[in-house]
Design a protein around this motif. Structure first.
Motif, short mmCIF file in Angstrom:
data_model
loop_
_atom_site.label_atom_id
_atom_site.label_comp_id
_atom_site.label_asym_id
_atom_site.label_seq_id
_atom_site.Cartn_x
_atom_site.Cartn_y
_atom_site.Cartn_z
N PRO A 196 -3.74 4.23 3.62
CA PRO A 196 -4.07 2.86 4.05
C PRO A 196 -3.79 2.60 5.52
N SER A 206 -2.21 5.12 -1.17
CA SER A 206 -2.46 3.93 -1.99
C SER A 206 -3.18 4.27 -3.29
N SER A 207 -3.82 5.43 -3.33
CA SER A 207 -4.41 5.90 -4.59
C SER A 207 -4.63 7.40 -4.51
N VAL A 222 -9.43 9.05 4.03
CA VAL A 222 -9.28 9.84 2.81
C VAL A 222 -8.82 11.25 3.15
N LEU A 241 -5.96 8.39 -0.79
CA LEU A 241 -6.36 7.34 0.14
C LEU A 241 -5.15 6.92 0.98
N GLN A 251 -8.43 2.42 6.54
CA GLN A 251 -8.12 3.50 5.61
C GLN A 251 -8.88 4.77 5.96
N SER A 277 -16.35 8.62 2.05
CA SER A 277 -16.28 7.64 3.12
C SER A 277 -17.66 7.38 3.71
#
Length: 393
Positions: free
Chosen positions: A297, A268-269, A333, A295, A331, A280
């Motif tokens: 999701p 998502s990014s 990372v 990231l 989410q 986090s």
């Protein structure tokens, strides 16, 4: 043994979805064919409980029947009735029940019922009386697992009562079954001991006047490793979905199986990040150099184990990474490294087909200290299922 291909070519996950579980129904059918070859003369009951181990009850059940399964098995009665409501006519066994449960719908729908107590026998008799039909039951015996199933001293009474009710045409004892404690360790002494006990109970049942058509004891592990336990029917579960029940003895492809589920997400990014940045909750992970963070999701509400924090394997653009920092509800990372060319929208593979080089459910299980069964079964309802091969006849 089976000659079906051991890898599946999955199309990219649909764009615009945060995550998706792709389910290859042809793999389910092919896995059942491979298990049927292993089973020899025994029939195959494909276990589709728990929404087919997260793969989807109805699509997976139909795929298993296409592959040669002649029975379906579920834990709870609601699952069996859902199959019947969808038009599935194959024999279905439901085996986990509670006092006060109404078996009327099961009897009316020709669902076989697992019975291991006197109260369940009485409730099945009541349902048969209410419907004017003969109920189909399988007697569940505990041969050493210490879980569901009858054992002495109640077993004698259950056999006697079952024979009496069968003589009255209230029920028909279709089968006798049990479950292994150590089938995933074929050389464990309890395996042979349970088989001997099981055969003794079958003889005891026949002495009581019962002659069940099917004896079944073998789960996935015993189906693959113990032909002497196949009897009339085998009950594979996790192996239907291409996962090895004995990973220390072989990967799926070693048994002619392939994983049916591929769990993917879209980044998502992706953003540049300096050295020394905590990542986090609780900053359990800190970057050691300038890098890029991606990231994903998905989180524990979607079935990603929180225990995967710092260890869960994820593949992006052919490279494997571990979860960076803690898994959150929605989410987590990835530290992609400074040289990553990943961008938002790129596919992140949590698990898929090992023979294709992807992380697997078994990899996740080993990373978090559990079993592959749990990894696929816990994939949440919020994650849409995309079925491949649903149009197969």
């Amino acid at each position: 043994m089976s000659t079906h291909p051991l890898t599946t070519v999955f199309a990219p996950a649909p764009p615009g979805l945060p995550a998706c579980a792709q389910v290859d129904l042809q793999a389910v059918s092919d896995n059942v064919r491979a298990l049927k070859e292993r089973a020899g003369a025994a029939e195959v009951m494909a276990v589709v409980k728990a929404d087919a181990y997260g793969h989807g009850l109805l699509p997976s059940a139909r795929a298993a029947l296409r592959g040669g399964a002649t029975w379906l098995g579920v834990a709870q009665l609601a699952e069996a009735l859902q199959l019947r409501a969808a038009g599935v006519t194959a024999p279905v066994l439901s085996w986990l029940h509670v006092p006060g449960q109404d078996f009327t719908a099961a009897v009316e729908a020709d669902v076989d019922v697992g019975v291991s107590t006197l109260w369940s026998l009485a409730q099945v008799r009541e349902a048969a009386s209410a419907t004017g039909r003969t109920a189909r039951v399988h007697l569940k015996v505990d041969t050493g697992l210490g879980r569901n199933g009858a054992w002495d001293p109640e077993l004698d009474e259950i056999l006697t009562e079952s024979a009496r009710l069968q003589a009255e045409h209230a029920l028909e004892v279709v089968g006798i079954f049990s479950h292994f404690a150590y089938a995933d360790a074929p050389g464990h002494p309890t395996v042979e001991a349970q088989q001997q006990r099981f055969e003794g109970v079958v003889a005891q049942a026949r002495k009581a006047g019962l002659d069940p058509a099917v004896r079944h004891l073998a789960n996935s592990a015993a189906t693959l490793t113990n032909p002497s336990a196949h009897y009339d029917l085998v009950r594979p579960g996790v192996s239907v979905y291409g996962l090895s029940p004995v990973p220390d003895l072989g990967a799926p492809e070693d048994f002619g199986l392939r994983e049916a589920m591929r769990l993917v997400a879209r980044l998502s990014s992706v953003k540049d990040c300096p050295a020394g940045q905590g990542v986090s909750y609780g900053h359990a992970y800190t970057t050691t150099a300038q890098t890029r963070l991606g990231l994903v999701p998905m989180g524990y509400s979607d079935g990603v184990p929180r225990h995967a924090s710092g260890v869960g394997p994820v593949q992006v653009a052919g490279r494997r990474y571990a979860v960076a920092g803690r898994v959150c509800m929605d989410q987590f990372v990835l530290d992609l490294g400074a040289d990553s060319s990943a961008t938002a929208g790129d596919e992140a593979v949590l698990f898929g087909v090992g023979a294709a080089g992807e992380p697997t459910a078994q990899d996740w299980a080993e990373a978090v200290g559990t079993i592959n069964y749990e990894i696929v079964t816990r994939v949440g309802a919020r994650v849409p299922r995309q079925y491949l091969g649903e149009d197969l006849g």
